[in-house]
Write a protein that holds these residues in place. Structure first.
Motif, PDB file in Angstrom:
ATOM      1  N   UNK A 198       0.808  -1.199  -0.078  1.00  0.00           N
ATOM      2  CA  UNK A 198      -0.141  -0.086   0.052  1.00  0.00           C
ATOM      3  C   UNK A 198       0.948   1.181  -0.020  1.00  0.00           C
ATOM      4  N   UNK A 199       2.118   0.989   0.404  1.00  0.00           N
ATOM      5  CA  UNK A 199       2.975   2.351   0.622  1.00  0.00           C
ATOM      6  C   UNK A 199       4.046   2.100  -0.259  1.00  0.00           C
ATOM      7  N   UNK A 200       4.253   1.236  -1.146  1.00  0.00           N
ATOM      8  CA  UNK A 200       5.360   1.113  -2.253  1.00  0.00           C
ATOM      9  C   UNK A 200       4.850   1.609  -3.602  1.00  0.00           C
ATOM     10  N   UNK A 201       5.749   2.348  -4.185  1.00  0.00           N
ATOM     11  CA  UNK A 201       5.467   3.187  -5.560  1.00  0.00           C
ATOM     12  C   UNK A 201       5.357   1.896  -6.583  1.00  0.00           C
ATOM     13  N   UNK A 202       4.377   2.290  -7.383  1.00  0.00           N
ATOM     14  CA  UNK A 202       4.159   1.296  -8.497  1.00  0.00           C
ATOM     15  C   UNK A 202       5.238   1.095  -9.431  1.00  0.00           C
ATOM     16  N   UNK A 203       5.604   0.020  -9.753  1.00  0.00           N
ATOM     17  CA  UNK A 203       6.718  -0.403 -10.741  1.00  0.00           C
ATOM     18  C   UNK A 203       8.206  -0.144 -10.183  1.00  0.00           C
ATOM     19  N   UNK A 204       7.985  -0.055  -8.555  1.00  0.00           N
ATOM     20  CA  UNK A 204       9.692   0.178  -7.862  1.00  0.00           C
ATOM     21  C   UNK A 204      10.081  -1.258  -7.609  1.00  0.00           C
ATOM     22  N   UNK A 205      11.529  -1.251  -7.817  1.00  0.00           N
ATOM     23  CA  UNK A 205      12.098  -2.703  -7.410  1.00  0.00           C
ATOM     24  C   UNK A 205      11.480  -3.284  -6.246  1.00  0.00           C
ATOM     25  N   UNK A 206      11.333  -2.608  -5.174  1.00  0.00           N
ATOM     26  CA  UNK A 206      10.860  -2.981  -3.904  1.00  0.00           C
ATOM     27  C   UNK A 206       9.623  -3.511  -4.134  1.00  0.00           C
TER      28      UNK A 206
ATOM     29  N   UNK B 251       9.495  -6.958  -5.674  1.00  0.00           N
ATOM     30  CA  UNK B 251      10.029  -8.267  -4.700  1.00  0.00           C
ATOM     31  C   UNK B 251       8.921  -8.578  -3.847  1.00  0.00           C
ATOM     32  N   UNK B 252       8.077  -7.449  -3.397  1.00  0.00           N
ATOM     33  CA  UNK B 252       6.930  -7.845  -2.257  1.00  0.00           C
ATOM     34  C   UNK B 252       5.889  -8.622  -3.255  1.00  0.00           C
ATOM     35  N   UNK B 253       5.311  -8.239  -4.228  1.00  0.00           N
ATOM     36  CA  UNK B 253       4.642  -8.950  -4.989  1.00  0.00           C
ATOM     37  C   UNK B 253       4.891 -10.147  -5.346  1.00  0.00           C
ATOM     38  N   UNK B 254       6.344 -10.474  -5.835  1.00  0.00           N
ATOM     39  CA  UNK B 254       6.570 -12.029  -5.872  1.00  0.00           C
ATOM     40  C   UNK B 254       6.360 -12.815  -4.714  1.00  0.00           C
ATOM     41  N   UNK B 255       7.001 -12.165  -3.535  1.00  0.00           N
ATOM     42  CA  UNK B 255       6.632 -12.779  -2.302  1.00  0.00           C
ATOM     43  C   UNK B 255       5.149 -13.314  -1.932  1.00  0.00           C
ATOM     44  N   UNK B 256       4.326 -12.071  -2.176  1.00  0.00           N
ATOM     45  CA  UNK B 256       2.808 -12.309  -2.077  1.00  0.00           C
ATOM     46  C   UNK B 256       2.409 -13.535  -2.707  1.00  0.00           C
ATOM     47  N   UNK B 257       2.885 -13.532  -3.970  1.00  0.00           N
ATOM     48  CA  UNK B 257       2.354 -14.507  -5.003  1.00  0.00           C
ATOM     49  C   UNK B 257       2.834 -16.051  -4.435  1.00  0.00           C
ATOM     50  N   UNK B 258       4.076 -15.890  -3.781  1.00  0.00           N
ATOM     51  CA  UNK B 258       4.694 -17.493  -3.170  1.00  0.00           C
ATOM     52  C   UNK B 258       3.842 -17.803  -2.175  1.00  0.00           C
ATOM     53  N   UNK B 259       3.197 -16.949  -1.524  1.00  0.00           N
ATOM     54  CA  UNK B 259       2.281 -17.347  -0.296  1.00  0.00           C
ATOM     55  C   UNK B 259       0.881 -17.694  -0.864  1.00  0.00           C
TER      56      UNK B 259
END
Length: 204
Positions: A178-186, A189-197
């Protein structure tokens, strides 16, 4: 004539007052000068102390490049209790991790103390990461508490995922997003981790 007498009387009264209060006046002037000198001395001491700490930190960084163990000892000297010591602990812990000494790095961070809330947050986050790596995810969750920064929320999600709590991990990752900028590397990474769970970014 009366005016001259009045002036004479006034002059005598002034002289009499000065004689009676001479010691007080001299003492007041001395006190004022002493306060000025004391303030200047204190300011100079502060400057000298800052210069000494900065020099010690420079020595720490130079020693860290060749002898991390010796560098660690410098953090308990003149740097102790300063922000330099907290920053130095983070740098030392990184060097120890790079050398494969994660247990030593964890001990370094757990011993680090700082009154700076931003530095304390970074130290807490790095410590939690090492706890997860050491198989102590529950300790990491307790240490992080209820974080609000995206980086700490990500680490909390990592700990929850390690503990086999995908729903909680998803919630932490989504809160970070919610507080990370769209398209940022950070964010990626979180999107990938979210998909993993098993989570979906559409629900973030």
């Amino acid at each position: 004539m009366d005016e001259l007498l009045n002036e004479h009387e006034q002059g005598e009264r002034v002289r009499s007052w000065l004689q009676s209060n001479a010691l007080g006046l001299i003492g007041g002037i001395a006190l004022g000068l002493g306060l000025i000198w004391g303030w200047a001395w204190w300011k100079q001491q502060q400057v000298n102390q800052r210069d000494a700490v900065a020099t010690e930190y420079e020595q720490f960084t130079q020693t860290l490049a060749t002898n991390p163990d010796q560098a660690g000892k410098l953090l308990t000297g003149k740097l102790a209790g300063t922000s330099y010591a907290a920053i130095g602990a983070l740098e030392l812990a990184k060097a120890q991790v790079d050398e494969g000494k994660e247990a030593a790095a964890l001990a370094t961070l757990q011993a680090a103390k700082t009154s700076d809330p931003m530095l304390a947050e970074v130290i807490r986050q790095r410590t939690a990461e090492l706890l997860i790596s050491a198989g102590k995810a529950e300790d990491a969750v307790r240490l992080l508490g209820k974080p609000t920064t995206p980086a700490a929320l990500e680490v909390l999600g990592d700990a929850q995922a390690k503990l086999g709590k995908p729903a909680e991990a998803q919630a932490s990752y989504r809160q970070a997003l919610r507080t990370l900028e769209e398209g940022s590397p950070e964010r990626q990474v979180v999107e990938l981790k979210l998909a993993d769970v098993g989570g979906s970014t559409n629900a973030s």
